[in-house]
Design a protein around this motif. Structure first.
Motif, PDB file in Angstrom:
ATOM      1  N   TRP A 295       7.474  -6.483  -8.341  1.00 17.47           N
ATOM      2  CA  TRP A 295       8.074  -5.149  -8.361  1.00 17.47           C
ATOM      3  C   TRP A 295       7.015  -4.114  -8.743  1.00 17.47           C
ATOM      4  CZ3 TRP A 295       8.920  -0.968 -11.437  1.00 17.47           C
ATOM      5  CH2 TRP A 295       9.908  -0.068 -11.029  1.00 17.47           C
ATOM      6  N   ILE A 296       6.247  -4.397  -9.784  1.00 24.32           N
ATOM      7  CA  ILE A 296       5.211  -3.470 -10.228  1.00 24.32           C
ATOM      8  C   ILE A 296       4.130  -3.323  -9.161  1.00 24.32           C
ATOM      9  CG2 ILE A 296       3.352  -3.159 -11.922  1.00 24.32           C
ATOM     10  CD1 ILE A 296       5.351  -4.442 -13.979  1.00 24.32           C
ATOM     11  N   LEU A 297       3.736  -4.427  -8.550  1.00 27.15           N
ATOM     12  CA  LEU A 297       2.732  -4.376  -7.488  1.00 27.15           C
ATOM     13  C   LEU A 297       3.210  -3.495  -6.342  1.00 27.15           C
ATOM     14  CD1 LEU A 297       0.047  -5.412  -6.303  1.00 27.15           C
ATOM     15  CD2 LEU A 297       1.340  -7.335  -5.365  1.00 27.15           C
ATOM     16  N   HIS A 298       4.440  -3.710  -5.901  1.00 25.58           N
ATOM     17  CA  HIS A 298       4.991  -2.906  -4.801  1.00 25.58           C
ATOM     18  C   HIS A 298       4.949  -1.419  -5.142  1.00 25.58           C
ATOM     19  CE1 HIS A 298       7.682  -1.191  -1.852  1.00 25.58           C
ATOM     20  NE2 HIS A 298       8.414  -0.737  -2.849  1.00 25.58           N
ATOM     21  N   HIS A 299       5.502  -1.062  -6.301  1.00 25.38           N
ATOM     22  CA  HIS A 299       5.586   0.354  -6.660  1.00 25.38           C
ATOM     23  C   HIS A 299       4.220   0.965  -6.951  1.00 25.38           C
ATOM     24  CE1 HIS A 299       9.841   1.118  -6.364  1.00 25.38           C
ATOM     25  NE2 HIS A 299      10.007  -0.133  -6.759  1.00 25.38           N
ATOM     26  N   ALA A 300       3.301   0.191  -7.479  1.00 27.56           N
ATOM     27  CA  ALA A 300       1.962   0.712  -7.745  1.00 27.56           C
ATOM     28  C   ALA A 300       1.231   1.023  -6.442  1.00 27.56           C
ATOM     29  CB  ALA A 300       1.166  -0.279  -8.584  1.00 27.56           C
TER      30      ALA A 300
END
Length: 117
Positions: free
Chosen positions: A62-67
């Protein structure tokens, strides 16, 4: 991101799994404030770390996607024609990041079940 670890160990008084609503309840004010901002994103992930790990990859993906998507959008806005010329380093960063946009967008299907705000 609110990550509830060892959620497989949490049970209610009746012995049933604790409902997500009761876990999130203490954070409702923070969630409400983050949900109306332009620059903050959030999600709730339940991670079970027992004999059968579940959800362990969700926070990272999730963090990778949004980053990746967020940084790409910010760089794209900085490079939009008609704006003050962006420094060359922003253009170079966008060029390096561009191959990651499509894979980051494909993560959306894996993350569609994650409650986000």
């Amino acid at each position: 991101m609110l990550v509830f670890t060892k959620c497989d160990r949490l049970t209610s008084a009746a012995g049933a799994p604790v409902p997500l609503d009761s876990l999130v309840e203490p954070f409702e004010d923070v969630i409400a404030k983050a949900a109306v901002t332009e620059n903050l994103r959030g999600a709730v992930a339940l991670v079970a770390c027992g004999r059968e790990p579940a959800g362990v990859t969700v926070p990272v993906l999730w963090i990778l996607h949004h980053a990746v998507v967020g940084r790409g959008l910010a760089l794209h806005a900085a490079l939009t024609p008609g704006r003050v010329l962006a420094p060359a380093d922003k253009a170079a960063e966008y060029e390096r990041l561009e191959p990651l946009f499509a894979p980051a967008e494909r993560l959306v299907t894996l993350l569609s079940h994650v409650p986000s705000f």
